[in-house]
Design an enzyme around this catalytic site. Structure first.
Site, short mmCIF file in Angstrom:
data_model
loop_
_atom_site.label_atom_id
_atom_site.label_comp_id
_atom_site.label_asym_id
_atom_site.label_seq_id
_atom_site.Cartn_x
_atom_site.Cartn_y
_atom_site.Cartn_z
N TYR A 130 11.56 1.63 10.34
CA TYR A 130 12.14 2.95 10.09
C TYR A 130 11.02 3.97 9.89
O TYR A 130 10.08 3.71 9.14
CB TYR A 130 13.01 2.89 8.83
CG TYR A 130 13.70 4.20 8.48
CD1 TYR A 130 14.69 4.72 9.30
CD2 TYR A 130 13.36 4.90 7.33
CE1 TYR A 130 15.32 5.91 8.98
CE2 TYR A 130 13.99 6.09 7.00
CZ TYR A 130 14.97 6.60 7.83
OH TYR A 130 15.61 7.77 7.51
N ASP A 166 2.65 3.84 9.84
CA ASP A 166 3.56 4.54 8.95
C ASP A 166 3.41 3.90 7.57
O ASP A 166 3.95 2.83 7.30
CB ASP A 166 5.00 4.42 9.47
CG ASP A 166 6.00 5.05 8.52
OD1 ASP A 166 5.60 5.43 7.40
OD2 ASP A 166 7.18 5.15 8.90
N LYS A 175 6.70 9.00 -0.26
CA LYS A 175 7.00 8.16 -1.43
C LYS A 175 5.97 8.25 -2.57
O LYS A 175 5.93 9.27 -3.24
CB LYS A 175 7.31 6.74 -0.96
CG LYS A 175 8.52 6.78 0.00
CD LYS A 175 9.22 5.48 0.26
CE LYS A 175 10.55 5.75 0.95
NZ LYS A 175 10.66 5.34 2.32
C1 LIG Z 1 11.17 6.16 3.52
C2 LIG Z 1 10.45 5.99 4.79
C3 LIG Z 1 10.34 7.03 5.72
C4 LIG Z 1 11.09 8.33 5.58
O1 LIG Z 1 10.68 9.06 4.49
P1 LIG Z 1 11.67 10.23 3.94
O2 LIG Z 1 10.87 10.84 2.85
O3 LIG Z 1 12.90 9.51 3.48
O4 LIG Z 1 11.94 11.14 5.06
C5 LIG Z 1 9.54 6.84 6.82
N1 LIG Z 1 8.91 5.68 7.01
C6 LIG Z 1 9.00 4.65 6.16
C7 LIG Z 1 8.24 3.40 6.41
C8 LIG Z 1 9.79 4.77 5.03
O5 LIG Z 1 9.91 3.73 4.21
#
Ligand SMILES: *Cc1c(COP(=O)(O)O)cnc(C)c1O
Length: 426
Positions: free
Chosen positions: A144, A239, A267
């Site tokens: 994701y 990511d 995060k």
């Molecule tokens: C949470 C998450 C996102 C998205 O971040 P948001 O602040 O919710 O837009 C993207 N990549 C990873 C790996 C994530 O865990």
């Protein structure tokens, strides 16, 4: 436990918010029942609107490395608030946080701050395309990267939970530029690269996957991707929205010793405020506006409250690098305890863990990619989730999410969770 007030609040919310929430997984659709409405939180616990207390294993989905209402972050936000909440002009704080990020994260020389992980990943891909002059990207099933169009192709967690891996509203034109590979399967990537010679701008992946449960990279997988990127002039995007400042001060790049070309963050970086970032070498970042032609902007980007929270968070990490060891030890303890509690039950269980990310899959086969994660039995998961909830343990309400441990959790809290797991599965 009684959830009367949460129930009433959810009905009211449902009237005015789609699904009663502002982010799908909060609605409990995968597990059924009423979402718990939070009233307040401190450390490892939160109190819901009915007055129930829970041990929290999601920590706002990762950001709260030291637990809820962490004093240094609170103080920074309060102090900054008194001086004005937004300016739309440069502040010294942004440079200070950028310097801090660059000092902690390997292989990055410049940073752009944004407001979410989604924005960070979306912008990183645009930058990679602008930098290489190529259109296509390779993503991995079950990873994701936020909800930008290009990523809603087998996107893991929320998107999978709701059975819409390919969302309506994403055009075929967009989808055709996102090629899908299999996590932990280097060959699947090599095949795509050979079939699209000179067209791939970037690979984007979670260096430790956390949105199909926790799935660590197998030996040679990331090394192979790195080598392939270097050989083919492809940009490797890690990511690190989940893993950044969680697995190590320098994220997965440091924890695994693999160099990415662009890293994205969110995060933990915001300490509970909306912050994202992407970072890379000067050579790549100079393509970004206003230095270069690749456009990216934000009214609230670099917001002083958010930067203050981020700076307090990273400073706390810098002062206390042992936090990662403590988190690792606690998570290993939980891992062992859950294994013992669940192995004696009549259910198939796989527990995956990396650092302070852990997940329980109710399946016989090893979980190493999206396909094996999707084989988990959701009825067992529901029983487990609600059993834990009723015993005061708040887990992610989806089998495709990783738990995030925080430093405020005590071993008594972990014992409570382990005992609850044993009772939940009868
Ligand atoms: C949470 C998450 C996102 C998205 O971040 P948001 O602040 O919710 O837009 C993207 N990549 C990873 C790996 C994530 O865990």
């Amino acid at each position: 436990m009684r959830y009367e007030r949460s129930s009433a609040l959810f009905r009211a919310a449902y009237n005015v918010l789609p699904g009663g929430v502002n982010s799908p997984v909060r609605a409990f659709q995968a597990v059924g029942g009423t979402p718990v409405f939070v009233k307040e939180a401190k450390g490892a616990y939160f109190i819901d609107e009915d007055g129930n207390r829970f041990v929290d294993f999601i920590a706002s989905w990762g950001p709260l490395l030291f637990g809820h209402a962490f004093e240094p972050v609170l103080e920074a936000v309060i102090e900054r608030t008194r001086k004005g909440t937004s300016f739309g002009m440069p502040t010294a704080l942004e440079t200070e946080l950028a310097e801090k990020v660059i000092s902690m994260v390997p292989n990055v020389e410049k940073v752009r701050f944004v407001n979410s992980g989604t924005e960070a990943c979306m912008s990183a891909v645009r930058l990679a395309r602008g930098y290489t002059g190529r259109d296509k990207i390779i993503k991995f099933a079950g990873c994701y990267h936020g909800h930008a169009d290009a990523f809603l192709i087998q996107a893991g967690s929320g998107a999978v939970t709701f059975g819409s891996p390919n969302s309506p509203g994403v055009t075929p034109g967009t989808a055709k530029d996102t090629l899908l590979a299999t996590y932990n399967d280097l060959e699947s990537v090599e095949t795509l690269v050979s079939a699209n010679t000179g067209e791939i701008a970037a690979f984007i992946l979670e260096p430790v996957a956390g949105n199909m449960g926790c799935i660590p990279p197998e030996k040679g997988f990331l090394e192979g991707l790195r080598e392939l990127c270097t050989r083919k002039g492809i940009v490797l995007i890690f990511d690190e929205v989940m893993t950044g400042f969680r697995l190590a001060p320098g994220g997965a790049q440091e924890a695994l010793g693999i160099r990415a070309d662009i890293a994205t963050f969110g995060k933990v970086l915001g300490g509970g405020l909306p912050v994202g970032a992407f970072a890379a070498s000067r050579e790549i970042m100079r393509h970004l506006a206003p230095e270069g032609p690749v456009y990216q902007a934000g009214t609230l980007s670099g917001n002083p409250l958010a930067m203050g929270a981020g700076l307090a968070m990273l400073t706390a990490i810098e002062k206390d690098p042992e936090v990662f060891t403590r988190l690792e030890q606690k998570t290993a303890y939980l891992h062992k305890g859950l294994e013992k509690a669940l192995d004696s039950k009549d259910v198939p269980v796989q527990i995956n863990r990396f650092g302070s990310m852990i997940s329980v899959h109710f399946t016989d086969a090893k979980v190493r990619d999206f396909e094996s994660a999707a084989k988990g039995n959701n009825d067992y998961f529901k029983t487990y989730f609600h059993g834990m909830l009723d015993r005061g343990v708040y887990l992610p309400p989806s089998a495709f999410e990783s738990y995030f441990l925080n430093d405020a959790l005590s071993y008594e809290d972990l014992d409570l969770a382990i005992e609850a797991a044993s009772q939940s599965m009868g």
